[in-house]
Design an enzyme around this catalytic site. Structure first.
Site, PDB file in Angstrom:
ATOM      1  N   ASP A   1     -14.954   2.155   6.666  1.00 37.78           N
ATOM      2  CA  ASP A   1     -13.955   3.079   6.114  1.00 37.78           C
ATOM      3  C   ASP A   1     -14.531   3.892   4.965  1.00 37.78           C
ATOM      4  OD1 ASP A   1     -11.242   4.172   5.820  1.00 37.78           O
ATOM      5  OD2 ASP A   1     -11.363   3.201   3.869  1.00 37.78           O
TER       6      ASP A   1
ATOM      7  N   LYS B   1      -8.335  -1.859   5.825  1.00 37.97           N
ATOM      8  CA  LYS B   1      -8.553  -2.445   4.492  1.00 37.97           C
ATOM      9  C   LYS B   1      -7.519  -3.539   4.220  1.00 37.97           C
ATOM     10  CE  LYS B   1      -8.499   1.675   2.747  1.00 37.97           C
ATOM     11  NZ  LYS B   1      -8.737   3.052   2.443  1.00 37.97           N
TER      12      LYS B   1
ATOM     13  N   SER C   1      -7.611   3.711   8.671  1.00 43.11           N
ATOM     14  CA  SER C   1      -8.240   3.575   7.357  1.00 43.11           C
ATOM     15  C   SER C   1      -7.437   2.605   6.476  1.00 43.11           C
ATOM     16  CB  SER C   1      -8.321   4.968   6.722  1.00 43.11           C
ATOM     17  OG  SER C   1      -8.589   4.886   5.358  1.00 43.11           O
TER      18      SER C   1
ATOM     19  N   ARG D   1     -14.620  12.316   6.177  1.00 44.38           N
ATOM     20  CA  ARG D   1     -13.344  13.012   6.435  1.00 44.38           C
ATOM     21  C   ARG D   1     -12.987  13.911   5.264  1.00 44.38           C
ATOM     22  NH1 ARG D   1      -9.506   8.405   6.940  1.00 44.38           N
ATOM     23  NH2 ARG D   1      -7.937  10.017   7.179  1.00 44.38           N
TER      24      ARG D   1
ATOM     25  N   HIS E   1       0.856  -1.199   0.000  1.00 46.40           N
ATOM     26  CA  HIS E   1       0.000   0.000   0.000  1.00 46.40           C
ATOM     27  C   HIS E   1       0.882   1.236   0.000  1.00 46.40           C
ATOM     28  CE1 HIS E   1      -3.620   2.359   0.783  1.00 46.40           C
ATOM     29  NE2 HIS E   1      -2.806   3.145   1.473  1.00 46.40           N
TER      30      HIS E   1
HETATM   31  N1  URA Z   1      -5.486   6.480   2.068  1.00 39.78           N
HETATM   32  C1  URA Z   1      -6.449   5.791   2.733  1.00 39.78           C
HETATM   33  O1  URA Z   1      -6.835   4.699   2.312  1.00 39.78           O
HETATM   34  N2  URA Z   1      -6.977   6.323   3.831  1.00 39.78           N
HETATM   35  C2  URA Z   1      -6.579   7.512   4.329  1.00 39.78           C
HETATM   36  O2  URA Z   1      -7.084   7.927   5.355  1.00 39.78           O
HETATM   37  C3  URA Z   1      -5.581   8.235   3.646  1.00 39.78           C
HETATM   38  C4  URA Z   1      -5.037   7.681   2.516  1.00 39.78           C
END
Ligand code: URA
Length: 427
Positions: free
Chosen positions: A161, A187, A183, A168, A82
């Protein structure tokens, strides 16, 4: 339990129990707590932070808010990656095939771009015919065959999320280290790969503008991952200038293919890809970091990584011939070259601004449902430290949506920091 008490506690920097956090996330996901109360709590977190225990509890509650994937049908050791988001970040298209060519599997679920940062799904969808919405069975079949596949986020993975991120974004509550950690990690934990490599971007084009914040986020994500039983490593990489030369979907696919073809063998993009692939391989138990660096470089130099990408593109319905001939990617109708008005030394390139100009040319979206132009973007002809002569190109802007580049060119030029070296062209 009571939402007002919960908001009050976080507002006063008093910690919440994991039961309170689970209740908050479950009730919000179920629609029992309304958006305005969740927004108030998220803003309290932005201002006061959360403890590490609270962040872990939030991450797990968000992970458990929806489906989890079962990757046990994949025969190789699996590694997920990620990036916290950057400009010109096409590393997944290079690292995934390179790591797969070294014997591990990289099953990836990615997002679309929003704002100045791009999304891997948009980049891949610029390849003619390529599908990213695949049933899970087809996804795992491709990963078992080639070692690499990327699909778009689907199903009911982390619905908490999705709702919280939308709130957000709409309330200036994105740039909070515990919220970003929860967040991202929720995932990634729901996807269920054996190991997880996090690329924490740092600099003008990233959420984390300072090294101090980037290391804070990296450390927190590693500890939250470890507490959830996941082999997790976070590497901080530079995003003070765009990564590589190309920004924009098809343009970035072209640059990634050129690197895998062996045409790019040095520079920040190449070095970052080797560093990240090596860390992923080491995490997956393939050897020491040094051995894994050599393995990654060899997978690229031998063309084996390009073969993985070719096979993956074909299995996802795309035209694999793009791996030999990148002119088969969408071509822009219009272009404009921004030139140096005097001799100059480049001292900075503001990645966020370059990302915004690329977005305005059509390569990205301001709102979630905006249509994008796969051919649009920017190719940088200069890097930080370069000395550029008067009239030499600084960058080329591309678009198929608009032929008037005047505003974009001014904004792009303002993104370049330079030291005047004297000779001026008075246009
Ligand atoms: N990427 C994400 O998946 N979540 C965030 O809060 C910021 C960047």
């Amino acid at each position: 339990m009571n939402i007002i008490d919960i908001i009050e506690r976080t507002k006063n920097s008093q910690s919440l129990s994991s039961e309170q956090i689970s209740w908050l996330v479950e009730s919000y996901t179920a629609g029992i707590i309304p958006d305005y109360q969740m927004s108030a709590w998220l803003m309290a977190v932005c201002l006061n932070g959360l403890t590490e225990e609270e962040t872990s509890a939030l991450t797990l509650a968000m992970r458990d808010s929806g489906d989890k994937l079962d990757l046990s049908s994949i025969s190789r050791i699996t590694a997920d990656k990620h990036s916290t988001g950057g400009v010109g970040d096409k590393t997944t298209l290079i690292i995934g095939p390179a790591a797969a060519a070294c014997g591990i599997a990289v099953p990836k679920m990615s997002g679309r771009g929003l704002g100045h940062t791009g999304g891997t799904i948009d980049k891949l969808e610029s390849i003619p015919g390529l599908r990213t919405e695949l049933p899970f069975e087809e996804f795992s079949e491709i990963v078992n065959k080639t070692g690499f596949s990327v699909i778009s986020q689907s199903g009911d993975l982390c619905p908490a999320d999705k709702k919280m991120y939308a709130l957000r974004s709409a309330t200036a509550a994105v740039d909070s280290i515990p919220l970003i950690c929860a967040s991202v990690m929720s995932k990634k934990l729901a996807l269920g790969a054996d190991c997880l490599l996090l690329d924490v971007k740092c600099g003008s084009g990233a959420f984390m503008k300072t090294r101090q914040d980037a290391y804070k986020l990296a450390g927190l994500m590693e500890r939250v991952g470890a507490a959830a039983g996941k082999k997790t490593r976070a590497v901080v990489t530079d995003m003070s200038a765009p990564l590589g030369n190309a920004v924009g979907n098809a343009l970035e696919v072209k640059e990634a293919i050129e690197l895998l073809q062996g045409k790019i063998t040095r520079g920040q993009l190449y070095d970052t890809c080797i560093e990240l692939t090596a860390n992923m391989l080491e995490l997956a138990g393939k050897g020491s970091l040094e051995e894994c660096s050599s393995m990654a470089a060899e997978a690229i130099a031998s063309g084996r990584a390009l073969e993985v990408l070719r096979e993956t593109i074909a299995m996802q319905g795309g035209d694999p011939a793009v791996c030999d001939d990148t002119s088969l990617l969408p071509q822009p109708r219009f272009s404009y070259t921004v030139k140096a008005a005097h001799d100059m030394e480049i001292t900075a390139i503001n990645a966020q601004e370059i990302g915004m100009v690329s977005l305005l040319l059509g390569a990205g979206r301001l709102a979630k449902d905006d249509r994008i132009d796969p051919s649009a973007g920017i190719v940088m002809d200069c890097s930080v430290g370069d000395k550029i002569s008067v009239d030499a190109p600084l960058m080329t802007l591309y678009s198929s949506f608009c032929s008037d580049f005047s505003d974009a060119a001014v904004r792009a030029l303002n993104a370049i920091g330079y030291r005047d070296l004297g000779k001026v062209n008075n246009y």
